[in-house]
Design an enzyme around this catalytic site. Structure first.
Site, short mmCIF file in Angstrom:
data_model
loop_
_atom_site.label_atom_id
_atom_site.label_comp_id
_atom_site.label_asym_id
_atom_site.label_seq_id
_atom_site.Cartn_x
_atom_site.Cartn_y
_atom_site.Cartn_z
N ASP A 45 4.62 0.91 -0.80
CA ASP A 45 5.95 0.39 -0.01
C ASP A 45 5.46 -0.88 1.03
OD1 ASP A 45 8.56 -1.42 0.00
OD2 ASP A 45 7.89 -0.57 1.58
N TYR A 50 5.03 -7.02 7.38
CA TYR A 50 4.24 -5.63 7.95
C TYR A 50 3.22 -6.05 8.27
CZ TYR A 50 8.08 -3.39 5.53
OH TYR A 50 9.47 -2.37 4.47
N LYS A 75 6.43 -8.23 -0.18
CA LYS A 75 7.81 -8.05 0.07
C LYS A 75 7.29 -10.02 0.27
CE LYS A 75 10.14 -3.74 0.99
NZ LYS A 75 8.84 -3.96 1.27
N HIS A 108 12.42 -9.94 0.76
CA HIS A 108 13.30 -9.26 1.49
C HIS A 108 14.59 -9.68 2.48
CE1 HIS A 108 10.29 -7.06 5.10
NE2 HIS A 108 11.43 -6.21 4.21
N LEU A 190 15.48 8.35 6.18
CA LEU A 190 15.53 9.32 7.17
C LEU A 190 16.44 8.89 8.19
CD1 LEU A 190 12.09 11.47 6.18
CD2 LEU A 190 14.74 11.40 5.04
N ARG A 237 4.11 16.07 5.78
CA ARG A 237 5.77 16.15 6.36
C ARG A 237 5.60 14.85 4.88
NH1 ARG A 237 6.40 15.66 12.02
NH2 ARG A 237 5.84 13.18 11.90
N ASN A 241 8.04 15.66 2.07
CA ASN A 241 9.42 14.19 1.69
C ASN A 241 8.81 13.66 -0.01
OD1 ASN A 241 10.24 13.83 4.72
ND2 ASN A 241 8.79 12.36 5.10
#
Length: 275
Positions: A45, A50, A75, A108, A190, A237, A241
């Site tokens: 994603d 970004y 996006k 977005h 999270l 992690r 996840n």
């Protein structure tokens, strides 16, 4: 690790767990994405805003996987909304990604005060027919925004990416969007740095099940039929996840997460402006 998929209303399959790439950029982003792919992630994603579509594209090329094995989301930024500029924005994203299509393209933010999101979605429908977009979607859209794009195009968004997490459960909104045949995908699931992963109830559930608090939160979302795009640059992690399918939360466990105190989202889609 193989991540299950959900069938979107476009007929395409989307992994229910994806890798969120924000806020990484440059080579560190590419390395983190490659680690995520090695852990089993297939949904990546990103977004024009970004500033890391080039890094995502590098990871796609370096992964050694066939393009068909990856699901790439990007996006449309607010500054590029509108007729004509939407096409140019997607073409620029594809160039940065080094791809000939994206699997999912999202608006977005609706930016209702600007009033161009319906025009953007209509142009996205044309790009979809041309094969540049596999599935049309939106991000941070409320039901009234979805109704407006459907009225203009007849196409129900395949995905609505929303801020959904224990402190922002937004049960009524999630239910309303899902009721339209749109898959809800949680961004920032999270709540990093808010303390929710240290909530005593969530920690107790995690300890009893032998998983992490983050895994409890992500599993809580999946059991609400909400797909997720968590982010971590830490490979261990990342693996945790995505390792959400060997355990299940009981009704009592779900109630523990449901009991987390609710706070309003800071970025209200009805008024938020982001360009």
């Amino acid at each position: 690790m193989k991540i299950p998929t959900v069938t979107l209303n476009s007929g395409h399959e989307m992994p229910v767990v994806g890798y969120g790439t924000y806020p990484l950029q440059g080579r560190p982003a590419t390395e983190a994405i490659l680690a995520a792919i090695a852990s089993g992630y297939r949904l990546l994603d990103t977004a024009a805003s970004y500033g890391n579509e080039d890094a995502v594209g590098a990871a796609v090329r370096e992964s050694g996987l066939d393009r068909a094995d990856l699901f790439i989301t990007t996006k449309l930024r607010g500054a590029d909304q509108g007729r004509g500029s939407t096409r140019a924005a997607l073409e620029a994203s594809l160039e940065r990604l080094g791809l000939d299509h994206v699997d999912l393209y999202l608006i977005h933010w609706p930016l209702p005060a600007v009033g161009r999101y319906v025009d953007s979605y209509a142009e996205m429908a044309e790009l979809h027919r041309e094969g540049l977009i596999r599935s049309l979607g939106v991000s941070n859209f409320l039901p009234e925004h979805i109704d407006a794009v459907v009225a203009a195009t007849g196409i129900v968004p395949a995905v609505d990416q929303l801020q959904v997490s224990p402190s922002h459960a937004r049960a009524e909104l999630v239910g309303a969007v899902q009721g339209k045949g749109t898959v809800v995908q949680a961004w920032s699931p999270l709540e990093r740095n808010t303390g929710v992963l240290e909530d005593p109830g969530i920690v107790a559930v995690a300890d009893r099940l032998g998983v992490t608090p983050a895994q409890v939160v992500l599993r809580w979302l999946l059991q609400r039929q909400v797909t997720v795009v968590p982010h971590s640059s830490n490979p261990s992690r990342q693996r945790a996840n995505a390792d959400l399918f060997g355990f299940e939360l009981s009704a009592a466990d779900l109630a523990v997460v449901d009991s987390v105190a609710q706070v309003p989202v800071k970025q209200d889609p009805a008024t938020w402006e982001e360009f």
